[in-house]
Design a protein around this motif. Sequence first.
Motif, PDB file in Angstrom:
ATOM      1  N   VAL A  29       0.875  -1.174   0.000  1.00  0.00           N
ATOM      2  CA  VAL A  29       0.000   0.000   0.000  1.00  0.00           C
ATOM      3  C   VAL A  29       0.908   1.219   0.000  1.00  0.00           C
ATOM      4  CG1 VAL A  29      -1.811   1.255   1.214  1.00  0.00           C
ATOM      5  CG2 VAL A  29      -1.785  -1.255   1.282  1.00  0.00           C
ATOM      6  N   GLU A  30       0.729   2.087  -1.004  1.00  0.00           N
ATOM      7  CA  GLU A  30       1.602   3.249  -1.160  1.00  0.00           C
ATOM      8  C   GLU A  30       0.792   4.528  -1.261  1.00  0.00           C
ATOM      9  OE1 GLU A  30       5.374   2.293  -3.810  1.00  0.00           O
ATOM     10  OE2 GLU A  30       3.617   1.219  -4.547  1.00  0.00           O
ATOM     11  N   ASN A  31       1.186   5.533  -0.493  1.00  0.00           N
ATOM     12  CA  ASN A  31       0.538   6.846  -0.591  1.00  0.00           C
ATOM     13  C   ASN A  31       0.512   7.303  -2.041  1.00  0.00           C
ATOM     14  OD1 ASN A  31       0.181   7.057   2.162  1.00  0.00           O
ATOM     15  ND2 ASN A  31       1.997   8.322   2.493  1.00  0.00           N
ATOM     16  N   GLY A  32      -0.643   7.816  -2.456  1.00  0.00           N
ATOM     17  CA  GLY A  32      -0.763   8.361  -3.807  1.00  0.00           C
ATOM     18  C   GLY A  32      -0.958   7.310  -4.875  1.00  0.00           C
ATOM     19  N   ILE A  33      -0.924   6.025  -4.517  1.00  0.00           N
ATOM     20  CA  ILE A  33      -1.056   4.957  -5.507  1.00  0.00           C
ATOM     21  C   ILE A  33      -2.357   4.180  -5.297  1.00  0.00           C
ATOM     22  CG2 ILE A  33      -0.015   2.876  -6.511  1.00  0.00           C
ATOM     23  CD1 ILE A  33       1.803   5.191  -7.007  1.00  0.00           C
TER      24      ILE A  33
END
Length: 140
Positions: A29-33
């Motif tokens: 889980v990646e910020n902005g993705i």
Amino acid sequence: MKLNRNTVFDCSVIDVSKVHDEAGNITVVENGINIPFDVKRVYYLYDVPGGEARGGHAHYELEQYVIAAGGSFDVILDDGKNRKIVTLNRPNLALHIVPGLWRELDNFSSGSVSLVLASHIYDEKDYIREYSQFKKYRNG
Ligand code: TYD
């Protein structure tokens, strides 16, 4: 205090996907993705004794992803009018809980791990811990 009109129908289960190979899986889980807010805090709930429930509160501002990183449990969502029960049982599925909803977690399987990605650092002032106060906040 900001009045919140989010409903349980604004909460959805998102497949955050997984990278699979014969040696196992990785979920990222990646910020902005693949998350609709920036993560400021991560916590996880584990060793929940059989029959226990967690949660039992609402947040004014906090947004969360809740993931069954291991095992399974139910999340009961309540917006003051509607209730919805979501069973989480796959580590690649994230329940997006929008602000302003009452939530409870129960029915934990033995050894389950509830991973929570949160939009804010811990702030007790962001909690509504009394259901009567929550109903007033939502329904006036
Ligand atoms: P709480 O959010 O009420 O737990 P749950 O929703 O799982 O039932 O928090 C339980 C206790 O842990 C409470 O005393 C506050 C503390 N706590 C922190 O100190 N920091 C945190 O990030 C969280 C989530 C809880």
